[in-house]
Design a protein around this motif. Structure first.
Motif, PDB file in Angstrom:
ATOM      1  N   ILE A 196       0.830  -1.203   0.000  1.00 32.17           N
ATOM      2  CA  ILE A 196       0.000   0.000   0.000  1.00 32.17           C
ATOM      3  C   ILE A 196       0.866   1.254   0.000  1.00 32.17           C
ATOM      4  CG2 ILE A 196      -1.593   1.381   1.409  1.00 32.17           C
ATOM      5  CD1 ILE A 196      -2.871  -1.230   2.328  1.00 32.17           C
ATOM      6  N   HIS A 202      -1.136   7.080  -2.588  1.00 32.21           N
ATOM      7  CA  HIS A 202      -1.544   6.765  -1.224  1.00 32.21           C
ATOM      8  C   HIS A 202      -0.754   7.602  -0.213  1.00 32.21           C
ATOM      9  CE1 HIS A 202      -3.305   2.542  -2.282  1.00 32.21           C
ATOM     10  NE2 HIS A 202      -4.031   3.547  -2.724  1.00 32.21           N
ATOM     11  N   ASP A 222      -9.659   0.716   1.007  1.00 28.39           N
ATOM     12  CA  ASP A 222      -8.643  -0.101   0.344  1.00 28.39           C
ATOM     13  C   ASP A 222      -9.018  -1.576   0.404  1.00 28.39           C
ATOM     14  OD1 ASP A 222      -5.733  -0.258  -0.771  1.00 28.39           O
ATOM     15  OD2 ASP A 222      -5.791  -1.739   0.848  1.00 28.39           O
ATOM     16  N   ASP A 223      -9.504  -2.027   1.550  1.00 28.68           N
ATOM     17  CA  ASP A 223      -9.941  -3.425   1.670  1.00 28.68           C
ATOM     18  C   ASP A 223     -11.105  -3.713   0.728  1.00 28.68           C
ATOM     19  OD1 ASP A 223      -8.046  -4.172   3.513  1.00 28.68           O
ATOM     20  OD2 ASP A 223      -9.331  -3.855   5.260  1.00 28.68           O
ATOM     21  N   GLU A 225     -11.853  -2.196  -2.091  1.00 35.24           N
ATOM     22  CA  GLU A 225     -11.431  -2.133  -3.484  1.00 35.24           C
ATOM     23  C   GLU A 225     -10.583  -3.334  -3.901  1.00 35.24           C
ATOM     24  OE1 GLU A 225      -9.403   1.522  -4.001  1.00 35.24           O
ATOM     25  OE2 GLU A 225     -11.169   2.761  -3.601  1.00 35.24           O
ATOM     26  N   ASN A 226      -9.726  -3.774  -3.009  1.00 33.91           N
ATOM     27  CA  ASN A 226      -8.789  -4.837  -3.377  1.00 33.91           C
ATOM     28  C   ASN A 226      -9.280  -6.231  -3.016  1.00 33.91           C
ATOM     29  OD1 ASN A 226      -6.136  -3.469  -4.354  1.00 33.91           O
ATOM     30  ND2 ASN A 226      -6.797  -2.260  -2.592  1.00 33.91           N
TER      31      ASN A 226
END
Length: 230
Positions: A196, A202, A222-223, A225-226
């Motif tokens: 990250i 970021h 982020d969690d 999206e990924n």
């Protein structure tokens, strides 16, 4: 032997092809930092990573759940509002470590502050956990259930920056203290966090955060999206 290694040196050290190692780097599978468009590795951190690949030491329920159920590391589950400090007051390495350890102790994430502080400083004496670009990822050389009660990340921000012996010589402003009692969980946190933080966008976002909620929303998004739910 040098403490900072090149891609080719690490490939030789691990007996891997440079192509395979580069793929691992791009996938965030091994801790490293990009300095002047070149990948650099800390020998002690590579040794920690390698040892963790050979050892499995599950301890508490959360660690066992992460090891058993997750192929990825959902960092948002390891970050709480009470474990984020927006304005570290310390002006040196020892002071920053003490502040971060104090936050961990006050939130009952560790069992013994003095021991954690001592071991974190010993780790920094070996080689700095600063990875450049104003970031450091303090952590124990070997996770320990005797000190840490559960896996968490403590985030600290130093607006002025601190000399943390960064490889690029720049002051360190963002600190991510990794707490884990399991080698597997520790390495998953370290690898995911490094991946990250390697994204320039970021870093720009985090440097502009003004509230704890900004950090929490960032890692939650982020969690999502990924690692979207099936």
């Amino acid at each position: 032997m040098d403490e900072v290694l090149t891609l080719s040196e690490v490939a030789s050290y691990l007996k891997l092809s440079e192509k395979t190692l580069l793929k691992m780097v791009k996938n965030g599978e091994i801790p490293c930092a990009k300095i002047a468009n070149q990948w650099r590795f800390s020998r002690p951190m590579v040794d920690d990573w390698l040892r963790g690949k050979m050892e499995v030491v599950p301890k508490n329920d959360l660690s066992r759940l992460i090891e058993r159920e997750f192929d990825y590391m959902p960092l948002s589950r390891l970050i709480d509002e009470d474990s984020i400090v927006l304005e570290l007051k310390s002006v040196d390495r020892a002071g920053v470590i003490d502040e971060l350890a104090e936050v961990a102790y006050n939130n009952k994430l560790i069992l013994d502050k003095d021991t954690l502080t001592k071991k974190l400083n010993e780790r920094e004496d070996l080689i700095s956990t600063a990875i450049g670009n104003g970031i450091a990822i303090p952590h124990l050389r070997k996770p320990s259930a005797a000190i840490i009660s559960e896996p968490k990340i403590v985030i600290g921000v130093s607006p002025r920056g601190v000399d943390f012996k960064s490889p690029d010589g720049k002051p360190t402003k963002l600190f991510f203290l990794i707490l884990s009692d399991s080698e597997v969980v520790h390495l998953r946190i370290l690898s995911r966090l490094a991946a990250i933080l390697r994204i320039n966008n970021h870093l720009e976002q985090m440097n502009n955060f003004r509230s704890k909620e900004d950090f929490l929303k960032f890692f939650i998004n982020d969690d999502r999206e990924n690692f979207p739910k099936p």
